[in-house]
Scaffold this motif. Structure first.
Motif, PDB file in Angstrom:
ATOM      1  N   ALA A  53       6.511   7.239  24.261  1.00 23.55           N
ATOM      2  CA  ALA A  53       5.924   8.162  23.187  1.00 23.55           C
ATOM      3  C   ALA A  53       5.694   9.494  23.744  1.00 23.55           C
ATOM      4  CB  ALA A  53       4.997   7.420  22.432  1.00 23.55           C
ATOM      5  N   LEU A  54       4.700   9.354  24.810  1.00 23.11           N
ATOM      6  CA  LEU A  54       3.878  10.203  25.593  1.00 23.11           C
ATOM      7  C   LEU A  54       4.860  11.180  26.093  1.00 23.11           C
ATOM      8  CD1 LEU A  54       0.880   8.441  27.329  1.00 23.11           C
ATOM      9  CD2 LEU A  54       0.821  10.206  25.461  1.00 23.11           C
ATOM     10  N   THR A  55       5.918  10.621  26.730  1.00 26.15           N
ATOM     11  CA  THR A  55       6.971  11.470  27.452  1.00 26.15           C
ATOM     12  C   THR A  55       7.655  12.390  26.231  1.00 26.15           C
ATOM     13  OG1 THR A  55       7.187   9.711  29.169  1.00 26.15           O
ATOM     14  CG2 THR A  55       9.159  11.386  28.761  1.00 26.15           C
ATOM     15  N   ARG A  56       8.085  11.688  25.320  1.00 25.59           N
ATOM     16  CA  ARG A  56       8.730  12.333  24.188  1.00 25.59           C
ATOM     17  C   ARG A  56       8.030  13.439  23.509  1.00 25.59           C
ATOM     18  NH1 ARG A  56      10.150   6.930  22.684  1.00 25.59           N
ATOM     19  NH2 ARG A  56       8.628   6.900  21.111  1.00 25.59           N
ATOM     20  N   LEU A  57       6.623  13.373  23.495  1.00 28.24           N
ATOM     21  CA  LEU A  57       5.898  14.381  23.033  1.00 28.24           C
ATOM     22  C   LEU A  57       5.770  15.339  24.023  1.00 28.24           C
ATOM     23  CD1 LEU A  57       3.498  15.109  20.945  1.00 28.24           C
ATOM     24  CD2 LEU A  57       2.007  14.068  22.817  1.00 28.24           C
ATOM     25  N   ALA A  58       5.637  15.348  25.021  1.00 25.05           N
ATOM     26  CA  ALA A  58       5.480  16.484  25.935  1.00 25.05           C
ATOM     27  C   ALA A  58       7.128  16.959  26.066  1.00 25.05           C
ATOM     28  CB  ALA A  58       5.178  15.737  27.654  1.00 25.05           C
ATOM     29  N   CYS A  59       8.256  16.322  25.978  1.00 22.74           N
ATOM     30  CA  CYS A  59       9.506  17.158  25.948  1.00 22.74           C
ATOM     31  C   CYS A  59       9.602  17.677  24.609  1.00 22.74           C
ATOM     32  CB  CYS A  59      10.426  15.736  26.206  1.00 22.74           C
ATOM     33  SG  CYS A  59      10.746  15.223  27.761  1.00 22.74           S
ATOM     34  N   LEU A  74      -1.423   6.026  35.294  1.00 19.98           N
ATOM     35  CA  LEU A  74      -0.714   6.459  36.509  1.00 19.98           C
ATOM     36  C   LEU A  74      -0.463   4.918  37.353  1.00 19.98           C
ATOM     37  CD1 LEU A  74      -3.506   8.937  37.829  1.00 19.98           C
ATOM     38  CD2 LEU A  74      -1.161   9.346  37.090  1.00 19.98           C
ATOM     39  N   VAL A  75      -1.162   4.200  37.316  1.00 15.09           N
ATOM     40  CA  VAL A  75      -0.843   2.707  38.147  1.00 15.09           C
ATOM     41  C   VAL A  75       0.290   2.080  37.390  1.00 15.09           C
ATOM     42  CG1 VAL A  75      -1.481   0.434  38.732  1.00 15.09           C
ATOM     43  CG2 VAL A  75      -3.184   2.195  39.157  1.00 15.09           C
ATOM     44  N   ALA A  76       0.326   2.337  36.166  1.00 12.31           N
ATOM     45  CA  ALA A  76       1.759   1.846  35.179  1.00 12.31           C
ATOM     46  C   ALA A  76       2.890   2.430  35.646  1.00 12.31           C
ATOM     47  CB  ALA A  76       1.417   1.730  33.668  1.00 12.31           C
ATOM     48  N   GLY A  77       2.731   3.818  36.174  1.00 15.44           N
ATOM     49  CA  GLY A  77       4.048   4.519  36.350  1.00 15.44           C
ATOM     50  C   GLY A  77       4.308   5.623  35.275  1.00 15.44           C
ATOM     51  N   LEU A  78       3.484   6.161  34.705  1.00  9.47           N
ATOM     52  CA  LEU A  78       3.867   7.103  33.599  1.00  9.47           C
ATOM     53  C   LEU A  78       4.305   8.477  34.073  1.00  9.47           C
ATOM     54  CD1 LEU A  78       3.701   8.168  30.793  1.00  9.47           C
ATOM     55  CD2 LEU A  78       1.236   8.920  31.196  1.00  9.47           C
ATOM     56  N   ALA A  79       3.671   8.721  35.605  1.00 13.46           N
ATOM     57  CA  ALA A  79       4.061  10.079  36.147  1.00 13.46           C
ATOM     58  C   ALA A  79       5.526   9.807  36.614  1.00 13.46           C
ATOM     59  CB  ALA A  79       3.170  10.257  37.260  1.00 13.46           C
ATOM     60  N   ASP A  80       5.903   8.657  36.803  1.00 15.10           N
ATOM     61  CA  ASP A  80       7.351   8.442  37.242  1.00 15.10           C
ATOM     62  C   ASP A  80       8.277   8.896  35.999  1.00 15.10           C
ATOM     63  OD1 ASP A  80       7.264   7.057  40.179  1.00 15.10           O
ATOM     64  OD2 ASP A  80       5.684   6.396  38.961  1.00 15.10           O
ATOM     65  N   GLU A  81       7.967   8.151  34.963  1.00 13.13           N
ATOM     66  CA  GLU A  81       8.654   8.279  33.485  1.00 13.13           C
ATOM     67  C   GLU A  81       8.850   9.625  33.216  1.00 13.13           C
ATOM     68  OE1 GLU A  81       8.506   6.124  29.192  1.00 13.13           O
ATOM     69  OE2 GLU A  81       7.225   5.558  30.987  1.00 13.13           O
ATOM     70  N   MET A  82       7.853  10.395  33.206  1.00 22.46           N
ATOM     71  CA  MET A  82       7.861  11.692  32.997  1.00 22.46           C
ATOM     72  C   MET A  82       8.530  12.498  33.991  1.00 22.46           C
ATOM     73  SD  MET A  82       3.912  12.342  31.254  1.00 22.46           S
ATOM     74  CE  MET A  82       3.648  12.061  29.676  1.00 22.46           C
ATOM     75  N   ARG A  83       8.375  12.271  35.208  1.00 25.03           N
ATOM     76  CA  ARG A  83       9.220  13.154  35.967  1.00 25.03           C
ATOM     77  C   ARG A  83      10.764  12.903  35.967  1.00 25.03           C
ATOM     78  NH1 ARG A  83       4.743  12.072  39.904  1.00 25.03           N
ATOM     79  NH2 ARG A  83       3.627  13.851  40.234  1.00 25.03           N
ATOM     80  N   ALA A  84      10.984  11.969  35.469  1.00 29.81           N
ATOM     81  CA  ALA A  84      12.608  11.361  35.570  1.00 29.81           C
ATOM     82  C   ALA A  84      12.968  12.086  34.111  1.00 29.81           C
ATOM     83  CB  ALA A  84      12.718   9.645  35.116  1.00 29.81           C
ATOM     84  N   ALA A  85      12.231  12.699  33.140  1.00 30.54           N
ATOM     85  CA  ALA A  85      12.534  13.178  32.021  1.00 30.54           C
ATOM     86  C   ALA A  85      12.519  14.760  32.199  1.00 30.54           C
ATOM     87  CB  ALA A  85      11.645  12.927  30.797  1.00 30.54           C
ATOM     88  N   GLY A  86      12.342  15.133  33.738  1.00 29.11           N
ATOM     89  CA  GLY A  86      12.376  16.566  34.046  1.00 29.11           C
ATOM     90  C   GLY A  86      10.908  17.455  33.618  1.00 29.11           C
ATOM     91  N   LEU A  87       9.793  16.543  33.519  1.00 28.31           N
ATOM     92  CA  LEU A  87       8.712  17.241  33.190  1.00 28.31           C
ATOM     93  C   LEU A  87       7.826  17.397  34.596  1.00 28.31           C
ATOM     94  CD1 LEU A  87       7.590  14.990  30.248  1.00 28.31           C
ATOM     95  CD2 LEU A  87       7.850  17.401  30.153  1.00 28.31           C
TER      96      LEU A  87
END
Length: 434
Positions: A53-59, A74-87
């Motif tokens: 949901a955070l990734t969708r919001l940013a996009c 961060l430890v859960a991998g949110l940065a990876d998920e967001m970068r994979a979405a092009g953020l």
């Protein structure tokens, strides 16, 4: 620049507030945010643990820079998920965030890279605890240091003169977590502590000014460990420029190089928790995000733009941004905590008096606050808010922060009255060799 700050606490409020002061105007957003951030940013009610949901919001918002504040996502991998979405993201990958997610991992990286740190032993078997503890602290001549291996919200560390208390905490760490539970025992590092934040783009490092925080709950460093009850900067007992240089050359750069060689480049904020020993700076711990409450005073002293610095790191372009510049004045932050914190905080109580704080030209940084349906401001966490003062001298900043926080009314709350006192009065010796 359109920026999304992820988080709910004082660190994120301080980031949003400082970004709002940049010379270039930003379109600021925060998720989930807190009532204090609403003055500067549009808040979005998206759960901190809901990465998709955070990734969708940013996009959907067309965010140009995401700043992830807390360690857990961060430890859960949110940065990876967001970068994979092009953020574009300021914050390390899940693999790099393991520096904070596992103290044992951080120790192994430090030892491999030759970074000065305390000797340590990682224990997985409760039967091996006593032998390991005595090996690091023969005769119990100095305090015992016991650290839970994983995330513990700043409260997983016990430093105690009592061998029994140290053993109790170590056994609890091994028996109350997962099957692969580990506990890290360390030698005690004698000397004042300090924090140095370093911004990294995966190859290069830029240091921010040092700060010192106060972990114990009560005046005189009494009581249990907390997430931090206050902080100050600069440190009059330390050569600031030399400490920043040593932190980069001996600690941050070797660490960033070691992570890059492991194919886990570190992009984001490397928090270096250090002990200023007679043998030089030694690492107590690494965190992978801005620390709270140190961030409050470091950003209060920052003179140059924050957004450009974070964006340059996130895009691998630190060479293209100017070295940060700083106000010469001193900054002091004092934390107001709920009754019972850190053991069992009482929440849901009304907070008043904030207008009087601002009339004293001090900043109020929200942490554990919320508004009810009627708009009344209530406490919602253990550390409720902080008051930050900046003045020409450390003593003046300390006195003004103490005067201002006394205006805040929250039933049962407490705060320390000795934040920065010893440093302001010249009671900390310059013993460190840099």
């Amino acid at each position: 620049m359109k920026i999304l700050v992820v988080g709910t606490g004082a660190r994120e409020h301080a980031l949003v507030r400082r970004l709002s002061k940049d010379s270039s105007s930003h379109d600021l957003h925060a998720a989930p945010g807190n009532p204090g951030m609403a003055e500067h940013a549009t808040l979005h009610d998206v759960a901190l643990g809901d990465g998709p949901a955070l990734t969708r919001l940013a996009c959907d918002l067309g965010i140009e820079l995401v700043v992830i504040g807390p360690e857990a996502p961060l430890v859960a991998g949110l940065a990876d998920e967001m970068r994979a979405a092009g953020l574009t993201v300021f914050g390390p990958s899940k693999a790099a965030a393991k520096l904070e997610g596992s103290k044992d991992f951080a120790k192994r990286v430090m030892n491999d890279a030759g970074i000065p740190t305390a000797r340590s032993i990682t224990v997985t078997d409760p039967a091996a605890l006593e032998t390991a503890m005595d090996q690091l602290n023969t005769g119990g001549k100095v305090p015992y240091v016991v650290k839970a291996d994983g995330l513990a919200a700043g409260k997983g560390v016990v430093v105690t003169a009592s061998r029994d208390e140290a053993l109790e905490h170590a056994r609890a760490c091994l028996t109350s977590t997962a099957d692969d539970a580990r506990v890290v025992l360390e030698e005690f590092l004698d000397g004042p502590e300090l924090s140095v934040f370093c911004v990294s783009d995966g190859e290069r490092v830029l240091p921010l000014v040092p700060a010192q925080d106060f972990k114990r709950a009560f005046k005189g460093d009494e009581g249990p460990n907390t997430g931090g009850m206050g902080a100050y900067s600069p440190l009059p007992w330390l050569d600031e420029a030399a400490a920043m240089r040593a932190s980069v050359e001996k600690i941050a750069e070797p660490l960033v190089r070691a992570m890059r060689e492991r194919d886990t480049p570190f992009i984001g904020l490397l928090f270096c928790g250090l002990a200023a020993t007679r043998d030089g700076l030694k690492v107590i711990e690494f965190n992978v995000r801005f620390g709270d409450p140190e961030t409050l005073v470091v950003l209060e002293r920052l003179e140059s733009d924050l957004g450009a610095l974070l964006h340059a790191a996130a895009t691998g372009n630190l060479t293209k941004v100017a070295t940060p510049t700083w106000h010469e004045e001193s900054a002091v932050a004092v934390v107001l905590a709920s009754e019972g914190y850190p053991l069992a905080a009482h929440t849901g109580r009304e907070i008043t008096g904030l207008d009087s704080v601002e009339q004293e030209d001090c900043a109020v940084i929200h942490a554990g606050t919320k508004r009810d349906a009627d708009g009344t401001l209530l406490s919602s966490g253990g550390r409720v808010l902080s008051v930050v003062a900046r003045e020409d001298t450390l003593e003046n900043a300390r006195v003004r922060a103490q005067s201002a926080i006394a205006h805040v009314l929250l039933d049962g709350s407490h705060y320390r009255t000795d934040i920065a006192e010893r440093a302001a009065h010249g009671e900390i010796e310059r013993t460190v060799r840099l």
